[in-house]
Motif scaffolding. Structure first.
Motif, short mmCIF file in Angstrom:
data_model
loop_
_atom_site.label_atom_id
_atom_site.label_comp_id
_atom_site.label_asym_id
_atom_site.label_seq_id
_atom_site.Cartn_x
_atom_site.Cartn_y
_atom_site.Cartn_z
N THR A 44 -0.49 -1.50 1.41
CA THR A 44 -0.80 -2.49 2.47
C THR A 44 -2.20 -2.31 3.06
O THR A 44 -2.73 -3.23 3.66
N PHE A 60 3.66 -6.47 6.84
CA PHE A 60 3.99 -6.79 5.45
C PHE A 60 3.33 -8.09 4.99
O PHE A 60 2.89 -8.20 3.85
N ILE A 88 2.26 -9.97 -1.07
CA ILE A 88 1.93 -9.58 0.31
C ILE A 88 0.41 -9.67 0.47
O ILE A 88 -0.32 -9.73 -0.53
N ASN A 90 -2.78 -7.63 1.89
CA ASN A 90 -3.16 -6.34 2.46
C ASN A 90 -4.13 -6.56 3.62
O ASN A 90 -4.48 -7.70 3.95
#
Lengths: 458, 116
Positions: A44, A60, A88, A90
């Protein structure tokens, strides 16, 4: 269990959690993050300190958070979810494909107190698949350059229009990548994009390659063969190196583009084609027209929308981003873990002329990664001829305004040196007098009353 | 001043690229003058950019956003504050008071970043 022993168990649990390659995090019933392991931090780009206590959707940032939150479902139903692929974002705004699995967490009395999610970074698989399938999206074109951004702005409309596109750009600038993005953004995206290098084939082969042939059309034609236009039916065909086709084939291509019909070699049947044509070249086609090497009518036909990709030396600001992109890509492919590039390397790359453009930069970075023993690409990992190259020059980054100023200064200089005689100044500059008058008007140059022909000149 | 904020459950949406609603608000003389919710469902990312441009938005505040989309919105000369999270009413109130949105409502992991 003795307290000391419990502490030891907790410490080991944390060590195990931080040493597995999958990202693991847990949430409580209020969707607040309670555990966040090292791999989750890496995927992430968000540190454990920043993540713990925060709402999971703000950390997330996935495409399913709003509509289909699997952690919420798991907590509601107690049912696990396995290997669901999602995206997702980051902390840098990069889309990361991940495979996720969830399970509910139950307290001592069996009540659900939260959920755990395990995520696996699929970037490597995704990149390799893209390489294999040549499937690229808008976000695969990396640039911060103003002229490139102008192209990005019109690309969706160009793609939707269905019109013929001519892509001009030096070798290695990514013409095929642009063609693929146009195809993928168009209504034809579910059909094929077929790329043909027109410069690599002689006329007869090119004709049979594009239009196909019937059995018996020539000595070796044992069976019917579909041409590239037929293969691209409903989709897009990229005619690369269009500037290299012969005058005879230009006529053949023009006829096809006018009628969208063709006959395979040896066939009497006319086939109607539904194919979008994108042409690409590393040559200046309008100049080829002026030189009589390219038919003007064909040029008008292919030049409905022209996209000119600037060479890498005209957009040095993109080099650091491209270096980072290629470092990550080849790290994956080569199984290396090089984490950065030394400032000196970037300095050398920023000053290099890149005759081979982005492709050359990618090759340089791939080579550097192969030779890099440490965590950072250093000068010694670059090709020696690059460091001592004659191609290294002071980066030339001239903005439009500067070009205008330079033109203005040059014209004024020539006029002054020729006593404001326009004809003499034009001759000195090597341009026609009408061009000089146009430039004077365009650049807003104010001239004195004298014109150099007067005997009262100063 | 026209403001647009992608909204989900009265909070800033975690990802603008896939969000379904956007709040259009107008601030006049440091007061909230108008609020209107618009649907973004079935709009592609390019149509989302066009919508912001056509609405004449001055400031766009959002949560997560992909880099090309962020660059495209900024190319339209719309002042964009990305990687913001929290309650939409509180953010609008802070905006009316001229407070620094970035420092007050930054998403986790983005408080020290250039775009955070």
């Amino acid at each position: 269990m003795p307290r000391d022993y419990q502490k030891k168990v907790d410490r080991y649990s944390k060590i195990i959690l931080d040493n597995i390659t999958e990202g693991v995090f847990t949430i409580d019933k209020g969707k607040r993050i309670t555990t966040f392991n090292t791999a989750a931090e890496k995927i992430t780009g968000i540190s454990r300190e920043d993540a713990i206590g925060q709402a999971c959707y703000n950390v997330f940032r996935s495409n399913i958070c709003e509509t289909d939150c699997v952690l919420y479902k798991t907590m509601e139903t107690g049912e696990p979810v396995t290997s669901k692929t999602i995206y997702i974002l980051n902390s840098s705004g990069e889309q990361i494909p991940v495979s996720i699995s969830t399970a509910s967490l139950r307290g001592e009395k069996g009540h659900i107190i939260g959920a755990v999610e395990i995520m696996r970074d699929l970037s490597l698989e995704s990149k390799l698949r893209k390489e294999l399938e040549k499937k690229y999206t808008f976000s695969d074109i990396i640039s911060k350059n103003r002229n490139m951004k102008l192209i990005f702005d019109i690309l969706p409309q160009v793609a939707q229009s269905g019109s013929m596109v001519l892509i001009e750009g030096e070798s290695g600038t990514g013409k095929e990548l642009f063609a693929r993005v146009i195809h993928d953004l168009s209504k034809r995206k579910n059909k094929k994009l077929i790329a043909v290098n027109c410069g690599a084939l002689p006329d007869t082969l090119l004709e049979s390659e594009l239009f196909g042939y019937k059995a018996g059309a020539f000595t070796d034609a044992k069976r019917d063969k579909k041409g590239r236009f037929a293969q691209a039916e409903g989709g897009t065909i990229l005619l690369d190196e269009i500037g290299d086709i012969s005058p005879a084939f230009q006529v053949r291509l023009l006829r096809f583009l006018q009628d969208k019909e063709y006959e395979p070699l040896g066939s009497t049947e006319t086939i109607k084609a539904d194919v979008r044509v994108i042409a690409a070249t590393n040559k200046n086609v309008s100049q080829l027209v002026e030189e009589g090497k390219f038919r003007q009518d064909l040029y008008y036909r292919i030049n409905i929308i022209k996209i000119t990709i600037p060479p890498l030396r005209e957009r040095p600001e993109d080099i650091p981003y491209l270096v980072k992109h290629f470092r990550k890509k080849h790290n994956h492919i080569l199984g290396k873990n090089v984490e950065g590039t030394s400032p000196k390397v970037l300095e050398v790359l920023m000053q290099y002329n890149f005759p081979g453009n982005v492709r050359e930069l990618e090759n340089i970075i791939e080579r550097a990664l192969v030779l890099c023993p440490g965590k950072v690409i250093e000068l010694e990992n670059l090709p020696p001829d690059l460091i001592i190259s004659k191609n290294i020059a002071t980066p030339v980054k001239i903005e439009d305004e500067s070009v205008k100023d330079l033109e203005k200064r040059t014209i004024l200089d020539a006029l002054e040196k020729n006593n404001w005689n326009r004809l003499a100044a034009a001759a000195k500059l090597g341009i026609h007098k009408t061009t000089l008058f146009r430039k004077i008007k365009q650049l807003g140059i104010t001239l004195p009353a004298i014109d150099g022909r007067s005997k009262n000149t100063v | 001043m026209k403001v647009a904020i992608p909204v989900w459950e009265n909070r800033i949406s975690p990802v603008f690229d896939t969000t379904a609603h956007i709040l259009q608000a107008e601030i006049i003389d440091k007061m909230l003058a108008k609020k209107e919710m618009l649907s973004l469902e079935s709009l592609t990312i390019y149509q989302r950019i066009e919508l912001l441009d056509n609405l004449g938005i001055d400031i766009f505040i959002c949560g997560g956003i992909t880099r090309p989309l962020l660059d495209s919105i900024r190319n339209k000369n719309i002042k964009t504050i990305p990687y913001v999270c929290g309650n939409v009413d509180k953010i609008l109130s802070a905006l009316c008071d001229g407070e620094d949105i970035k420092s007050l409502f930054s998403m986790p992991g983005n408080s020290n970043k250039e775009d955070g």
